[in-house]
Scaffold this active site. Structure first.
Site, mmCIF file in Angstrom:
data_model
loop_
_atom_site.group_PDB
_atom_site.id
_atom_site.type_symbol
_atom_site.label_atom_id
_atom_site.label_comp_id
_atom_site.label_asym_id
_atom_site.label_seq_id
_atom_site.Cartn_x
_atom_site.Cartn_y
_atom_site.Cartn_z
ATOM 1 N N LYS A 15 0.865 -1.195 0.000
ATOM 2 C CA LYS A 15 0.000 0.000 0.000
ATOM 3 C C LYS A 15 0.893 1.235 0.000
ATOM 4 C CE LYS A 15 -4.527 0.555 0.618
ATOM 5 N NZ LYS A 15 -5.447 -0.133 -0.291
ATOM 6 N N THR A 60 -3.891 -5.271 0.793
ATOM 7 C CA THR A 60 -3.221 -3.979 1.029
ATOM 8 C C THR A 60 -4.073 -3.116 1.961
ATOM 9 O OG1 THR A 60 -4.152 -2.839 -0.896
ATOM 10 C CG2 THR A 60 -2.143 -4.116 -1.257
ATOM 11 N N ARG A 183 28.021 33.983 -8.567
ATOM 12 C CA ARG A 183 26.713 33.655 -9.148
ATOM 13 C C ARG A 183 25.721 33.294 -8.053
ATOM 14 N NH1 ARG A 183 26.969 27.358 -11.366
ATOM 15 N NH2 ARG A 183 27.694 26.479 -9.405
ATOM 16 N N GLN A 241 29.091 20.275 -7.446
ATOM 17 C CA GLN A 241 29.785 19.021 -7.139
ATOM 18 C C GLN A 241 30.629 19.159 -5.867
ATOM 19 O OE1 GLN A 241 29.341 20.315 -10.192
ATOM 20 N NE2 GLN A 241 29.493 18.781 -11.816
ATOM 21 N N HIS A 269 18.678 26.702 -12.001
ATOM 22 C CA HIS A 269 19.370 27.822 -12.628
ATOM 23 C C HIS A 269 18.597 29.139 -12.499
ATOM 24 C CE1 HIS A 269 22.216 24.986 -14.178
ATOM 25 N NE2 HIS A 269 21.300 24.339 -14.880
HETATM 26 O O1 LIG Z 1 28.151 23.836 -10.293
HETATM 27 C C1 LIG Z 1 27.960 23.561 -11.492
HETATM 28 N N1 LIG Z 1 28.283 22.316 -11.953
HETATM 29 C C2 LIG Z 1 28.098 21.934 -13.249
HETATM 30 O O2 LIG Z 1 28.418 20.789 -13.634
HETATM 31 C C3 LIG Z 1 27.524 22.897 -14.108
HETATM 32 N N2 LIG Z 1 27.192 22.863 -15.434
HETATM 33 C C4 LIG Z 1 26.642 24.060 -15.728
HETATM 34 O O3 LIG Z 1 26.195 24.381 -16.860
HETATM 35 N N3 LIG Z 1 26.644 24.881 -14.633
HETATM 36 C C5 LIG Z 1 27.181 24.164 -13.610
HETATM 37 N N4 LIG Z 1 27.385 24.478 -12.303
#
Ligand SMILES: O=c1[nH]c(=O)c2[nH]c(=O)[nH]c2[nH]1
Length: 310
Positions: A15, A60, A183, A241, A269
């Site tokens: 469920k 369920t 940014r 990352q 973005h």
């Molecule tokens: O921090 C980022 N990692 C990316 O892999 C990536 N690729 C992207 O277009 N902008 C960003 N910014």
């Protein structure tokens, strides 16, 4: 008789989306939890698929009722990981032909409303979209139960308007993105971490209280959340990352109980608007620092990784 071209190689049922709210009234100090629960079961259930034999089917609807009954009777109901572990342990012990249960639970954030500077005893506010998530599996291996517990977060929305750059990335004939030293970085955090159960306690309905005393699941979840927010806020982010990796390392450092942690971060973005047609500078160069952005829903980057304790 027709010869079937395939055989049943996997089967699981249950469920989903069982919503339950529990109030625990400790005199006039109330505690409220709101969960959405998924229960899935595996076991000797193949004939229900292959021979239309329902005798092995725990309905369920029965699973849904079990969630409501344990929400009333479980001493662990206020602790999401322990409540999920209680449910999962129940299904494999109650039904001999059910060998593995999976209980996934999503917990909403009902925080106390501050009144006159103090948290109110029975008034709550939904504290954003963020959810605590728990994924528990319990398997009856014949010689005892084996349980696994994962905790985590989803839909935690964060934004930093400083301390984020993205430069020095690979360039080729497909690349148009400009490097930028300053940014805007916004994401919705999904975090998942595994917490091994104590090997010294054999899992059963009778040992749940001992497990609850041995592993402080709510404290782990609070520390992991605090680390997630603090690293996001203080990291001089070179990329999504790098910030993701720093966050997982911090979580492993402050939560000894966690064996492995994974994170998924969409890069939501925010595109700086070109205001030069209007004679206005909106920081579109390498230095960045734009002030007017167009937030875009899609596409978004999606960065994921797992860090495992050495
Ligand atoms: O921090 C980022 N990692 C990316 O892999 C990536 N690729 C992207 O277009 N902008 C960003 N910014």
């Amino acid at each position: 008789m027709s010869v079937e071209p395939g055989f049943l190689s996997a089967a699981r049922y249950g469920k989903d989306l069982v919503r339950v709210c529990r109030v625990v009234r400790d005199k006039d100090q109330h505690h409220v939890v709101e969960y959405t629960v998924r229960v899935m079961l595996e076991g000797d259930i193949d004939t229900s698929f292959t021979e239309a034999d329902n005798t092995c089917v725990v309905a369920t609807d029965t699973m849904k009722n079990t969630v409501y009954v344990l929400a009333k009777t479980s001493p662990h109901v206020l602790n999401p990981a322990m409540f999920a572990l209680h449910l999962a342990t129940h299904f494999v012990t109650k039904y001999k032909h059910i060998h593995k249960s999976f209980v996934d639970l999503v917990s909403l954030r009902w925080s106390r409303i501050p009144v006159g500077g103090a948290p109110h005893k029975w008034n709550f506010v939904r504290d954003g979209d963020e959810k605590e998530v728990v994924e528990v599996a319990v398997e009856d291996k014949g010689e005892g139960l084996v349980g696994s517990v994962k905790g985590g977060i989803k839909d935690l929305l964060v934004l930093k308007s400083g301390g984020s750059a993205f430069t020095n990335f690979h360039r080729d004939e497909y690349t148009t993105l400009a490097e930028v030293a300053d940014r805007l970085f916004s994401t919705s955090v999904t975090l998942s971490y595994s917490i091994p159960l104590p090997s010294s306690i054999s899992l059963s309905l009778d040992t749940l209280s001992e497990i609850e005393k041995t592993i402080d699941f709510p404290s782990i979840s609070q520390r992991a959340r605090k680390d997630t927010l603090e690293v996001f806020a203080t990291d001089e982010s070179a990329s999504v990352q790098a910030t993701l990796y720093n966050t997982l390392q911090k979580i492993l450092k402050s939560c000894e109980e966690i064996k492995e942690a994974s994170m998924a971060l969409p890069n939501k973005h925010y595109i700086p608007v070109n205001l030069s047609p209007f004679g206005l500078d909106n920081g579109l160069g390498y230095e960045g620092g734009a002030e007017v952005f167009h937030p875009v829903a899609d596409p978004s980057g999606l960065i994921t990784a797992t860090v495992t304790r050495k």
